[in-house]
Design a protein around this motif. Structure first.
Motif, PDB file in Angstrom:
ATOM      1  N   GLU A  29      -6.770   3.984  11.801  1.00 41.80           N
ATOM      2  CA  GLU A  29      -5.315   4.081  11.794  1.00 41.80           C
ATOM      3  C   GLU A  29      -4.747   4.353  10.406  1.00 41.80           C
ATOM      4  O   GLU A  29      -3.676   4.949  10.266  1.00 41.80           O
ATOM      5  CB  GLU A  29      -4.684   2.783  12.322  1.00 41.80           C
ATOM      6  N   THR A  30      -5.469   3.916   9.363  1.00 41.82           N
ATOM      7  CA  THR A  30      -4.924   4.010   8.004  1.00 41.82           C
ATOM      8  C   THR A  30      -5.779   4.840   7.056  1.00 41.82           C
ATOM      9  O   THR A  30      -5.341   5.131   5.949  1.00 41.82           O
ATOM     10  CB  THR A  30      -4.785   2.598   7.404  1.00 41.82           C
ATOM     11  N   ALA A  31      -6.995   5.232   7.479  1.00 41.70           N
ATOM     12  CA  ALA A  31      -7.957   5.909   6.594  1.00 41.70           C
ATOM     13  C   ALA A  31      -8.225   5.077   5.343  1.00 41.70           C
ATOM     14  O   ALA A  31      -8.390   5.599   4.241  1.00 41.70           O
ATOM     15  CB  ALA A  31      -7.489   7.311   6.222  1.00 41.70           C
ATOM     16  N   CYS A  32      -8.260   3.769   5.539  1.00 42.38           N
ATOM     17  CA  CYS A  32      -8.576   2.833   4.452  1.00 42.38           C
ATOM     18  C   CYS A  32      -9.853   2.077   4.791  1.00 42.38           C
ATOM     19  O   CYS A  32     -10.207   1.921   5.965  1.00 42.38           O
ATOM     20  CB  CYS A  32      -7.437   1.832   4.236  1.00 42.38           C
ATOM     21  N   LEU A  33     -10.528   1.614   3.748  1.00 42.61           N
ATOM     22  CA  LEU A  33     -11.670   0.726   3.917  1.00 42.61           C
ATOM     23  C   LEU A  33     -11.224  -0.709   3.728  1.00 42.61           C
ATOM     24  O   LEU A  33     -10.456  -1.018   2.811  1.00 42.61           O
ATOM     25  CB  LEU A  33     -12.747   1.034   2.886  1.00 42.61           C
ATOM     26  N   THR A  34     -11.680  -1.577   4.603  1.00 41.58           N
ATOM     27  CA  THR A  34     -11.566  -3.007   4.356  1.00 41.58           C
ATOM     28  C   THR A  34     -12.863  -3.444   3.687  1.00 41.58           C
ATOM     29  O   THR A  34     -13.919  -3.514   4.324  1.00 41.58           O
ATOM     30  CB  THR A  34     -11.347  -3.791   5.655  1.00 41.58           C
ATOM     31  N   CYS A  35     -12.782  -3.673   2.384  1.00 37.37           N
ATOM     32  CA  CYS A  35     -13.960  -4.085   1.614  1.00 37.37           C
ATOM     33  C   CYS A  35     -14.060  -5.611   1.626  1.00 37.37           C
ATOM     34  O   CYS A  35     -13.032  -6.307   1.575  1.00 37.37           O
ATOM     35  CB  CYS A  35     -13.869  -3.577   0.187  1.00 37.37           C
ATOM     36  N   ARG A  36     -15.291  -6.106   1.672  1.00 36.59           N
ATOM     37  CA  ARG A  36     -15.499  -7.551   1.744  1.00 36.59           C
ATOM     38  C   ARG A  36     -16.645  -7.973   0.846  1.00 36.59           C
ATOM     39  O   ARG A  36     -17.649  -7.276   0.704  1.00 36.59           O
ATOM     40  CB  ARG A  36     -15.818  -7.994   3.175  1.00 36.59           C
ATOM     41  N   ILE A  37     -16.472  -9.130   0.262  1.00 37.17           N
ATOM     42  CA  ILE A  37     -17.572  -9.861  -0.373  1.00 37.17           C
ATOM     43  C   ILE A  37     -17.580 -11.244   0.255  1.00 37.17           C
ATOM     44  O   ILE A  37     -16.592 -11.979   0.163  1.00 37.17           O
ATOM     45  CB  ILE A  37     -17.398  -9.971  -1.894  1.00 37.17           C
ATOM     46  N   ASP A  38     -18.665 -11.588   0.918  1.00 37.14           N
ATOM     47  CA  ASP A  38     -18.810 -12.899   1.537  1.00 37.14           C
ATOM     48  C   ASP A  38     -19.771 -13.731   0.698  1.00 37.14           C
ATOM     49  O   ASP A  38     -20.961 -13.390   0.576  1.00 37.14           O
ATOM     50  CB  ASP A  38     -19.319 -12.767   2.969  1.00 37.14           C
ATOM     51  N   LEU A  39     -19.259 -14.796   0.117  1.00 36.58           N
ATOM     52  CA  LEU A  39     -20.072 -15.693  -0.703  1.00 36.58           C
ATOM     53  C   LEU A  39     -20.642 -16.828   0.151  1.00 36.58           C
ATOM     54  O   LEU A  39     -20.100 -17.141   1.213  1.00 36.58           O
ATOM     55  CB  LEU A  39     -19.223 -16.278  -1.832  1.00 36.58           C
ATOM     56  N   PHE A  40     -21.722 -17.423  -0.311  1.00 35.62           N
ATOM     57  CA  PHE A  40     -22.341 -18.590   0.343  1.00 35.62           C
ATOM     58  C   PHE A  40     -22.760 -18.280   1.781  1.00 35.62           C
ATOM     59  O   PHE A  40     -22.466 -19.026   2.719  1.00 35.62           O
ATOM     60  CB  PHE A  40     -21.394 -19.799   0.317  1.00 35.62           C
ATOM     61  N   MET A  41     -23.465 -17.170   1.947  1.00 30.36           N
ATOM     62  CA  MET A  41     -23.959 -16.812   3.278  1.00 30.36           C
ATOM     63  C   MET A  41     -25.130 -17.690   3.708  1.00 30.36           C
ATOM     64  O   MET A  41     -25.485 -17.713   4.885  1.00 30.36           O
ATOM     65  CB  MET A  41     -24.364 -15.346   3.301  1.00 30.36           C
ATOM     66  N   ASP A  42     -25.742 -18.396   2.764  1.00 27.64           N
ATOM     67  CA  ASP A  42     -26.783 -19.371   3.072  1.00 27.64           C
ATOM     68  C   ASP A  42     -26.355 -20.725   2.523  1.00 27.64           C
ATOM     69  O   ASP A  42     -25.555 -20.791   1.589  1.00 27.64           O
ATOM     70  CB  ASP A  42     -28.118 -18.964   2.441  1.00 27.64           C
ATOM     71  N   PRO A  43     -26.880 -21.800   3.079  1.00 25.78           N
ATOM     72  CA  PRO A  43     -26.470 -23.138   2.624  1.00 25.78           C
ATOM     73  C   PRO A  43     -26.766 -23.370   1.148  1.00 25.78           C
ATOM     74  O   PRO A  43     -27.790 -22.930   0.620  1.00 25.78           O
ATOM     75  CB  PRO A  43     -27.295 -24.077   3.509  1.00 25.78           C
TER      76      PRO A  43
END
Length: 593
Positions: A123-137
């Motif tokens: 819809e927007t030709a944009c990227l939703t960029c993500r950094i997910d921290l602490f993916m492991d305990p």
């Protein structure tokens, strides 16, 4: 919320009692910005994943690259890269078809598991960029800080990545291990030649041949620790020489040393097989413990490095082998298998002194390199893609391309990914191999597509034709003559979206360019430097474009076995030029005296 590169960075998490603060700050020059991420909690709390998210318009942005071969930027799905101490590197670079950087971002914390990803919104030709921290305990904490580096300078993407590698290397936590000279010289490997069918006699025979044509070390791979020839790791864990194959391993190593070669030995670091004494000792200390109802009947398991006695056992094995066998290096394999498992990821205590698996892997490998260097300061440690991140540079001094047997293009792509981030760590090709009935030009492709790395070779040198041996001898000598630019030069890998059809490297004295697709090599301003051209195609021509005239040059053109097909003085003006260079051949344009 914070704003970086005109993007609003939002944070999301489900951690009651944890406060997350984002602080944006300007970097050392325009286009460099930093985002400090700080967590605080009144009482020790184990954080669930914390997400940083921002919208990025896709404007003059077409591809991306990272530490592995992913290139997808838009389209369907959510491309992602998960990273930890022993797996990948937390960096993405997004660029346009001209190779200009549009946004490169990297995370300072390369120990704890994080995930980088994006998703395209139609819809927007944009990227939703993500950094997910602490993916492991991780252990409960009251404070935590990391930094995300953003680079939006319109410079070549490879320069943006090189700067990220330098940023990591400058951190005390990731100080790279010193690189001994022998780590930067050609090596012979037993793996593709023999697999598990090795004996002292066949190794020593290949070493004599290898030394004579330009190789200085041997890596003896899987098979030295077992008489069994079945593939797998059911006999790994005790790390004692198989008496049926190697009745006196030290004497064997001594004979190889007498030839003038260094000796590196393979270990599958985390694996313990069911046919070992170590299995009974550590059967309750695996990350993936045996399951009674498991119908797959696994024959090997992965040690849990959170146990101090597991770490001490492994380090003790390497110290013992180093001393007893007088080794010069270790090929430490499968380090990326130190990952969390659903059945044990939340298992703390019961003898574990570290709660986080990535942190425990970091502790193990940090202690391995420190204690081995205390015995032999020039020790060589090889790691393989994909365990090649900034933390791995402090444990090892050789990074090898992942397994690409008989795959010249795979070696080329893997080597460019490693060269982008690894600084002065010695980058090695995967072991090059080919069929003995292949043409010599086709066989040479395996070496030429890895020419910007330290070559490893794994063919039976007494089973290939004489012209194949001549080709290896010629190209190892050529590589040594120009190692200063091929291995140590400032590298420009062109068009990663097309698997690097041309690669150029330069230093103050030389420019080296290799063509791997249509024969065209885009060159920088050569000036008075020596120009080295490499034909990594099966066509008998190269095309170059000189930005400025380079005047009278002595032109020498060689076949892949070293025969001279041209030696003449030519005048070189600015513009496009075609050269008749044999398939798999080279041309050297030297300044006239």
């Amino acid at each position: 919320m914070a704003t970086i590169a005109n993007c609003k960075i939002e944070v999301a998490h489900t951690n009651p009692g944890i406060n997350v603060r984002l602080t944006a700050r300007q970097g050392e020059c325009p286009g460099i910005e930093y985002l400090d991420v700080e967590l605080s909690a009144a009482t020790p709390t184990r954080p669930a994943p914390i997400t940083l998210r921002w919208e990025l318009p896709v404007v003059d942005m077409h591809q991306r690259t990272c530490a592995n071969a992913q290139t997808k930027l838009c389209g369907m799905g959510r491309p992602r890269t998960q990273c930890s101490a022993a797996h990948e590197a937390p960096v993405w670079s997004m660029f346009n078809y001209a190779g200009k950087n549009r946004m490169t971002f990297a995370v300072a914390d390369a120990i704890n598991t994080c995930e980088l990803s994006d998703q395209h919104a139609e819809e927007t030709a944009c990227l939703t960029c993500r950094i997910d921290l602490f993916m492991d305990p991780v252990p409960p904490l009251t404070a935590y800080r990391t930094t995300v580096r953003f680079d939006t300078r319109p410079l070549p993407y490879e320069d943006a990545l090189r700067d990220v590698g330098d940023w990591w290397a400058a951190m005390p936590a990731y100080t790279p291990a010193p690189v001994p000279e022998h780590a930067r010289l050609p090596m012979y490997s037993s793996w593709y030649s023999f697999h598990l069918g090795i004996t002292p006699e066949v190794i020593e025979h290949q070493c004599r041949l290898a030394k004579a044509i330009g190789m200085d070390s041997v890596i003896v791979d899987d098979g030295w620790q077992t008489d069994d020839k079945q593939r797998g790791y059911a006999y790994c864990g005790d790390w004692e020489a198989a008496p049926g194959k190697f009745p006196d391993f030290r004497a064997h190593v001594d004979r190889v040393h007498a030839m003038g070669m260094k000796y590196l030995l393979w270990f599958s670091v985390p694996f313990v097989g069911i046919h070992t004494k170590a299995y009974a000792r550590f059967k309750d200390k695996f990350l993936n413990p045996p399951i009674p109802t498991d119908t797959k009947k696994r024959e090997w398991f992965t040690l849990d490095p959170r146990f101090p006695d597991v770490r001490e056992y492994l380090i003790g094995v390497y110290e013992r082998c180093l001393r007893e066998f007088d080794l010069d290096g270790f090929k430490l394999d499968f380090v990326d298998c130190f990952t969390t498992c659903e059945t044990t990821k939340d298992a703390f205590g019961d003898g574990r002194d570290i709660q986080s698996v990535p942190e425990a892997a970091d502790r193990l490998l940090t202690d391995v390199i420190a204690r081995l260097r205390a015995i032999k300061p020039e020790i060589m440690i090889e790691f393989r893609q994909s365990y090649i991140g900034p933390a791995m540079r402090k444990y090892g001094n050789i990074f090898r391309v992942g397994d690409e047997p008989n795959n010249a293009a795979g070696n080329r792509v893997g080597s460019m990914l490693l060269r982008a981030l690894s600084g002065n760590t010695a980058i090695h090709s995967d072991m090059v191999m080919w069929h003995p009935r292949d043409t010599v030009e086709s066989a040479a492709m395996q070496l030429l597509h890895a020419v910007f790395t330290v070559p490893q070779i794994s063919v039976l040198l007494d089973k290939i034709p004489e012209n194949h041996l001549a080709m290896i001898r010629h190209y190892l000598a050529f590589w040594r003559d120009h190692r200063d630019v091929l291995l140590d030069g400032r590298i420009h890998p062109h068009q990663p979206q097309h698997a690097y059809p041309a690669v150029v490297s330069e230093n103050d004295a030389k420019v080296a360019g290799a063509a791997y697709a249509n024969g065209f090599i885009p060159l920088p301003d050569v000036k008075d430097r020596e120009l080295i051209l490499i034909n990594g195609t099966l066509e008998n021509r190269l095309a170059i474009e000189l930005p400025t005239a380079i005047g009278r040059r002595r032109v020498r053109i060689f076949t892949c076995t070293g025969e001279t097909v041209m030696d003449a003085i030519c005048e070189w003006n600015a513009g496009l030029h075609g050269l008749e260079v044999p398939s798999a051949g080279t041309a050297i344009l030297s300044c006239c005296q």
